[in-house]
Scaffold this motif. Structure first.
Motif, PDB file in Angstrom:
ATOM      1  N   LYS A  15      53.181  51.077  22.800  1.00 39.77           N
ATOM      2  CA  LYS A  15      53.761  49.736  22.926  1.00 39.77           C
ATOM      3  C   LYS A  15      53.241  49.086  24.207  1.00 39.77           C
ATOM      4  CE  LYS A  15      58.176  49.169  22.083  1.00 39.77           C
ATOM      5  NZ  LYS A  15      59.657  49.158  22.288  1.00 39.77           N
ATOM      6  N   VAL A  16      52.525  47.972  24.040  1.00 37.87           N
ATOM      7  CA  VAL A  16      51.986  47.255  25.198  1.00 37.87           C
ATOM      8  C   VAL A  16      52.406  45.790  25.118  1.00 37.87           C
ATOM      9  CG1 VAL A  16      50.000  48.824  25.364  1.00 37.87           C
ATOM     10  CG2 VAL A  16      49.760  46.643  24.130  1.00 37.87           C
ATOM     11  N   VAL A  17      52.598  45.179  26.281  1.00 37.75           N
ATOM     12  CA  VAL A  17      52.958  43.766  26.363  1.00 37.75           C
ATOM     13  C   VAL A  17      51.768  42.995  26.908  1.00 37.75           C
ATOM     14  CG1 VAL A  17      54.359  42.079  27.632  1.00 37.75           C
ATOM     15  CG2 VAL A  17      55.444  44.058  26.552  1.00 37.75           C
ATOM     16  N   LEU A  18      51.398  41.934  26.211  1.00 37.71           N
ATOM     17  CA  LEU A  18      50.243  41.116  26.584  1.00 37.71           C
ATOM     18  C   LEU A  18      50.680  39.698  26.921  1.00 37.71           C
ATOM     19  CD1 LEU A  18      47.183  40.239  26.636  1.00 37.71           C
ATOM     20  CD2 LEU A  18      47.395  39.888  24.166  1.00 37.71           C
ATOM     21  N   GLY A  19      50.303  39.227  28.128  1.00 36.82           N
ATOM     22  CA  GLY A  19      50.456  37.823  28.464  1.00 36.82           C
ATOM     23  C   GLY A  19      49.445  37.020  27.665  1.00 36.82           C
ATOM     24  N   PHE A  20      49.937  36.195  26.751  1.00 38.24           N
ATOM     25  CA  PHE A  20      49.079  35.576  25.733  1.00 38.24           C
ATOM     26  C   PHE A  20      49.065  34.059  25.878  1.00 38.24           C
ATOM     27  CE2 PHE A  20      48.267  34.069  21.331  1.00 38.24           C
ATOM     28  CZ  PHE A  20      47.094  34.760  21.066  1.00 38.24           C
ATOM     29  N   SER A  21      47.845  33.488  25.957  1.00 33.47           N
ATOM     30  CA  SER A  21      47.704  32.039  26.031  1.00 33.47           C
ATOM     31  C   SER A  21      47.128  31.448  24.754  1.00 33.47           C
ATOM     32  CB  SER A  21      46.793  31.658  27.199  1.00 33.47           C
ATOM     33  OG  SER A  21      45.460  32.093  26.951  1.00 33.47           O
ATOM     34  N   GLY A  22      46.536  32.316  23.925  1.00 35.41           N
ATOM     35  CA  GLY A  22      45.905  31.844  22.699  1.00 35.41           C
ATOM     36  C   GLY A  22      44.449  31.506  22.843  1.00 35.41           C
ATOM     37  N   GLY A  23      43.913  31.640  24.061  1.00 30.20           N
ATOM     38  CA  GLY A  23      42.506  31.373  24.299  1.00 30.20           C
ATOM     39  C   GLY A  23      41.622  32.544  23.918  1.00 30.20           C
ATOM     40  N   ILE A  45      54.206  34.420  25.759  1.00 30.72           N
ATOM     41  CA  ILE A  45      53.672  33.252  26.460  1.00 30.72           C
ATOM     42  C   ILE A  45      54.782  32.668  27.315  1.00 30.72           C
ATOM     43  CG2 ILE A  45      54.166  31.667  24.521  1.00 30.72           C
ATOM     44  CD1 ILE A  45      51.655  30.089  25.432  1.00 30.72           C
ATOM     45  N   VAL A  46      54.440  32.331  28.545  1.00 30.61           N
ATOM     46  CA  VAL A  46      55.408  31.788  29.492  1.00 30.61           C
ATOM     47  C   VAL A  46      55.067  30.319  29.713  1.00 30.61           C
ATOM     48  CG1 VAL A  46      56.402  31.989  31.800  1.00 30.61           C
ATOM     49  CG2 VAL A  46      55.607  34.051  30.600  1.00 30.61           C
ATOM     50  N   ASN A  47      55.941  29.454  29.261  1.00 26.55           N
ATOM     51  CA  ASN A  47      55.705  28.012  29.376  1.00 26.55           C
ATOM     52  C   ASN A  47      56.252  27.504  30.700  1.00 26.55           C
ATOM     53  OD1 ASN A  47      55.201  25.303  28.919  1.00 26.55           O
ATOM     54  ND2 ASN A  47      57.031  25.014  27.659  1.00 26.55           N
ATOM     55  N   THR A  48      55.358  27.090  31.588  1.00 25.95           N
ATOM     56  CA  THR A  48      55.754  26.537  32.880  1.00 25.95           C
ATOM     57  C   THR A  48      55.561  25.016  32.908  1.00 25.95           C
ATOM     58  OG1 THR A  48      53.550  27.144  33.682  1.00 25.95           O
ATOM     59  CG2 THR A  48      55.367  28.623  34.233  1.00 25.95           C
ATOM     60  N   GLY A  49      55.643  24.425  31.738  1.00 23.30           N
ATOM     61  CA  GLY A  49      55.595  22.970  31.665  1.00 23.30           C
ATOM     62  C   GLY A  49      54.308  22.413  31.099  1.00 23.30           C
ATOM     63  N   GLY A  50      53.429  23.279  30.589  1.00 22.36           N
ATOM     64  CA  GLY A  50      52.135  22.810  30.128  1.00 22.36           C
ATOM     65  C   GLY A  50      51.955  22.700  28.632  1.00 22.36           C
ATOM     66  N   PHE A  51      52.979  23.068  27.850  1.00 25.68           N
ATOM     67  CA  PHE A  51      52.824  23.095  26.396  1.00 25.68           C
ATOM     68  C   PHE A  51      53.890  22.245  25.706  1.00 25.68           C
ATOM     69  CE2 PHE A  51      51.214  27.215  27.910  1.00 25.68           C
ATOM     70  CZ  PHE A  51      49.939  27.215  27.362  1.00 25.68           C
ATOM     71  N   THR A  52      53.485  21.612  24.604  1.00 23.13           N
ATOM     72  CA  THR A  52      54.449  20.936  23.741  1.00 23.13           C
ATOM     73  C   THR A  52      55.014  21.956  22.767  1.00 23.13           C
ATOM     74  OG1 THR A  52      52.808  20.361  22.054  1.00 23.13           O
ATOM     75  CG2 THR A  52      53.098  18.811  23.894  1.00 23.13           C
ATOM     76  N   GLU A  53      56.082  21.587  22.080  1.00 20.92           N
ATOM     77  CA  GLU A  53      56.672  22.475  21.077  1.00 20.92           C
ATOM     78  C   GLU A  53      55.659  22.768  19.967  1.00 20.92           C
ATOM     79  OE1 GLU A  53      59.532  24.099  21.061  1.00 20.92           O
ATOM     80  OE2 GLU A  53      59.920  23.320  23.076  1.00 20.92           O
ATOM     81  N   GLU A  54      54.893  21.771  19.600  1.00 27.40           N
ATOM     82  CA  GLU A  54      53.882  21.957  18.555  1.00 27.40           C
ATOM     83  C   GLU A  54      52.815  22.948  19.000  1.00 27.40           C
ATOM     84  OE1 GLU A  54      50.690  19.330  15.883  1.00 27.40           O
ATOM     85  OE2 GLU A  54      51.928  18.361  17.429  1.00 27.40           O
ATOM     86  N   GLU A  55      52.375  22.825  20.242  1.00 23.99           N
ATOM     87  CA  GLU A  55      51.358  23.738  20.761  1.00 23.99           C
ATOM     88  C   GLU A  55      51.886  25.164  20.834  1.00 23.99           C
ATOM     89  OE1 GLU A  55      48.837  20.641  23.614  1.00 23.99           O
ATOM     90  OE2 GLU A  55      50.635  21.649  24.382  1.00 23.99           O
ATOM     91  N   VAL A 127      49.300  44.000  29.739  1.00 20.00           N
ATOM     92  CA  VAL A 127      47.914  43.562  29.577  1.00 20.00           C
ATOM     93  C   VAL A 127      47.779  42.104  29.996  1.00 20.00           C
ATOM     94  CG1 VAL A 127      45.959  43.435  27.971  1.00 20.00           C
ATOM     95  CG2 VAL A 127      47.842  45.064  27.545  1.00 20.00           C
ATOM     96  N   HIS A 128      46.683  41.796  30.701  1.00 15.81           N
ATOM     97  CA  HIS A 128      46.346  40.385  30.935  1.00 15.81           C
ATOM     98  C   HIS A 128      44.849  40.189  30.725  1.00 15.81           C
ATOM     99  CE1 HIS A 128      44.701  40.854  35.120  1.00 15.81           C
ATOM    100  NE2 HIS A 128      45.639  41.791  35.257  1.00 15.81           N
ATOM    101  N   GLY A 129      44.471  38.957  30.436  1.00 13.83           N
ATOM    102  CA  GLY A 129      43.093  38.666  30.046  1.00 13.83           C
ATOM    103  C   GLY A 129      42.211  38.162  31.150  1.00 13.83           C
ATOM    104  N   SER A 130      42.571  38.407  32.408  1.00 13.70           N
ATOM    105  CA  SER A 130      41.758  37.914  33.517  1.00 13.70           C
ATOM    106  C   SER A 130      40.392  38.582  33.552  1.00 13.70           C
ATOM    107  CB  SER A 130      42.471  38.170  34.849  1.00 13.70           C
ATOM    108  OG  SER A 130      43.718  37.529  34.887  1.00 13.70           O
ATOM    109  N   THR A 131      39.424  37.823  34.017  1.00 15.62           N
ATOM    110  CA  THR A 131      38.101  38.383  34.275  1.00 15.62           C
ATOM    111  C   THR A 131      38.091  38.965  35.682  1.00 15.62           C
ATOM    112  OG1 THR A 131      37.170  36.385  35.288  1.00 15.62           O
ATOM    113  CG2 THR A 131      37.150  36.506  32.870  1.00 15.62           C
ATOM    114  N   GLY A 132      36.957  39.460  36.109  1.00 12.79           N
ATOM    115  CA  GLY A 132      36.839  40.018  37.452  1.00 12.79           C
ATOM    116  C   GLY A 132      36.309  39.028  38.459  1.00 12.79           C
TER     117      GLY A 132
END
Length: 422
Positions: A15-23, A45-55, A127-132
């Motif tokens: 069981k792993v948790v991934l921070g997901f943006s959809g990119g 996904i953690v919405n800090t004010g950047g997404f609409t409900e549709e998104e 898990v996070h999707g950051s590059t190096g």
């Protein structure tokens, strides 16, 4: 294609948790972990004010189509403000006197919520999707290491050193249907501003073209807005009162952004030691910070202002570098909060295309009150004789020094005034 030993210590169905943006990067993480490592991926996904409900709904649908076991959307707008943004306002924090820490503050809020979610699900890895290549990898790693001791941190893009092309080819092989075309500009929107990256920000010279800014300039007639602060927090705009400051920030953004206010390019030092440029659009934050600071200059003493400036610079730098959990941050926040007891009143602002002006304030706590005199004209707090006596005491030590060292100081002044003698 991949190192077969990578994540060999992760058992099947882990069981792993991934921070997901959809990119692209987080999409790859889901497919790679479910297909190659047979993990049970729980996306969040953690919405800090950047997404609409549709998104947000589109992102959830995308995550489920990739095969996640569960997907969670966390509304973190208010907690983002309560935990971080309000202290940036209290401190009038601008990184390098320019940047309101739009993305760096946002990432910390996201990391905190992802860590809480991983604890709740009792995941064995996060898990996070950051590059190096950037700051975000440090911010996410730092918070996860502190809050999730013993839980493995998985970063496939960084660990496998994948190029964008390699990610796209893998996803196409797995039948993933998404838009793989990379936009000319990378845009990250949140409550406390929007960042814009493009070819102009990858070099030391160049400005983002007008067409690339998220909000186009459509407001051309000047407009006055009145910002009301209560103990340092924005509570009303004009005659409109808001239940929470986040709503006031969003409303002000809708008014000020069409003027093209708050656009700039920040040049700064990354956590990993390189210089970087990023464009940003932060109409509401810039108006709020300038207005709040103006109000403070009227209602706080000079030493309150002085110490706030010093602490704010450290606070902003340490926050930028991911150190939000350092206890010294709570100490500084306590100072900031206490300093706001008299920071209440109205600030009058004129909005114009591409700039704004603070024209004045009204406050019951205004130390510029005419009851105590008018600067440069008259006063009612002292007499001329009082000033003579104060000045004699105020300069006493310097006067003693000059009398004791009269010959030395005269010679020194003569040398400075006549450099040709050297």
């Amino acid at each position: 294609m991949f190192n077969q030993d990578y994540l060999s210590d992760i058992p099947p169905h882990a069981k792993v948790v991934l921070g997901f943006s959809g990119g692209l990067d987080t999409t790859f993480c889901v497919k790679f972990l479910t297909e190659e490592k047979k993990c049970q991926v729980h996306s969040v996904i953690v919405n800090t004010g950047g997404f609409t409900e549709e998104e947000l709904q589109q992102i959830e649908n995308h995550a489920r189509s990739l095969g996640v076991v569960s997907h969670t959307t966390i509304d973190a707008v208010k907690s983002y403000y309560d935990r971080i943004v309000r202290y940036l306002i209290y401190g009038n924090v601008l990184k390098n006197n320019t940047y309101p820490l739009s993305v760096s503050a946002e990432r910390l809020s996201q990391a905190l919520h992802i860590a809480e979610h991983a604890q709740k699900l009792e995941a064995i890895a996060v898990v996070h999707g950051s590059t190096g290549a950037g700051n975000d990898q440090v911010r996410f790693d730092l918070i996860f290491q502190i809050l999730l001791p013993g839980i493995k941190i998985i970063t496939p893009i960084r660990d496998l050193q994948l190029s964008r092309e390699e990610e796209i080819n893998y996803l196409k092989q797995k039948g993933v249907n998404m838009n793989f075309e990379k936009a000319a500009y990378s845009i990250n929107k949140g409550l406390w501003g929007t960042s814009i990256g493009g070819r102009e920000t990858l070099q030391s010279k160049g400005m983002i073209p007008a067409s690339a800014w998220p909000t186009q300039v459509t407001a051309t007639e000047p407009r006055e807005v009145i910002l009301t602060f209560s103990r340092g927090e924005l509570t009303a705009i004009d005659d409109r009162i808001f239940a929470h400051p986040t709503a006031a920030i969003q409303y002000l953004q809708s008014i000020a952004a069409p003027f093209g206010i708050g656009r700039d390019i920040h040049v700064g030092d990354t956590i990993i030691g390189i210089k970087g440029r990023v464009g940003f659009e932060a109409a509401a934050p810039m108006v709020i910070l300038k207005s709040h600071h103006t109000l403070e200059k009227h209602v706080l003493t000079k030493w309150q202002l002085s110490w706030k400036d010093q602490l704010a610079q450290f606070y902003g730098n340490w926050l930028h570098e991911g150190q939000i959990l350092d206890p010294v941050m709570r100490d500084i926040e306590a100072f900031f909060e206490h300093s706001q007891q008299q920071v209440s009143g109205k600030v009058f602002v004129e909005l114009h295309p591409h700039y704004f002006q603070v024209t004045g304030i009204e406050s019951d706590h205004d130390l510029m009150s005419s009851r105590f005199g008018k600067y440069g004209e008259m006063n009612s707090g002292w007499t001329g004789d009082d000033v003579r006596g104060f000045t004699r005491i105020f300069g006493n030590q310097t006067a003693i020094y000059r009398q004791v060292n009269a010959n030395t100081t005269i010679e020194s002044l003569q040398q400075k005034s006549d450099p040709d003698d050297n």
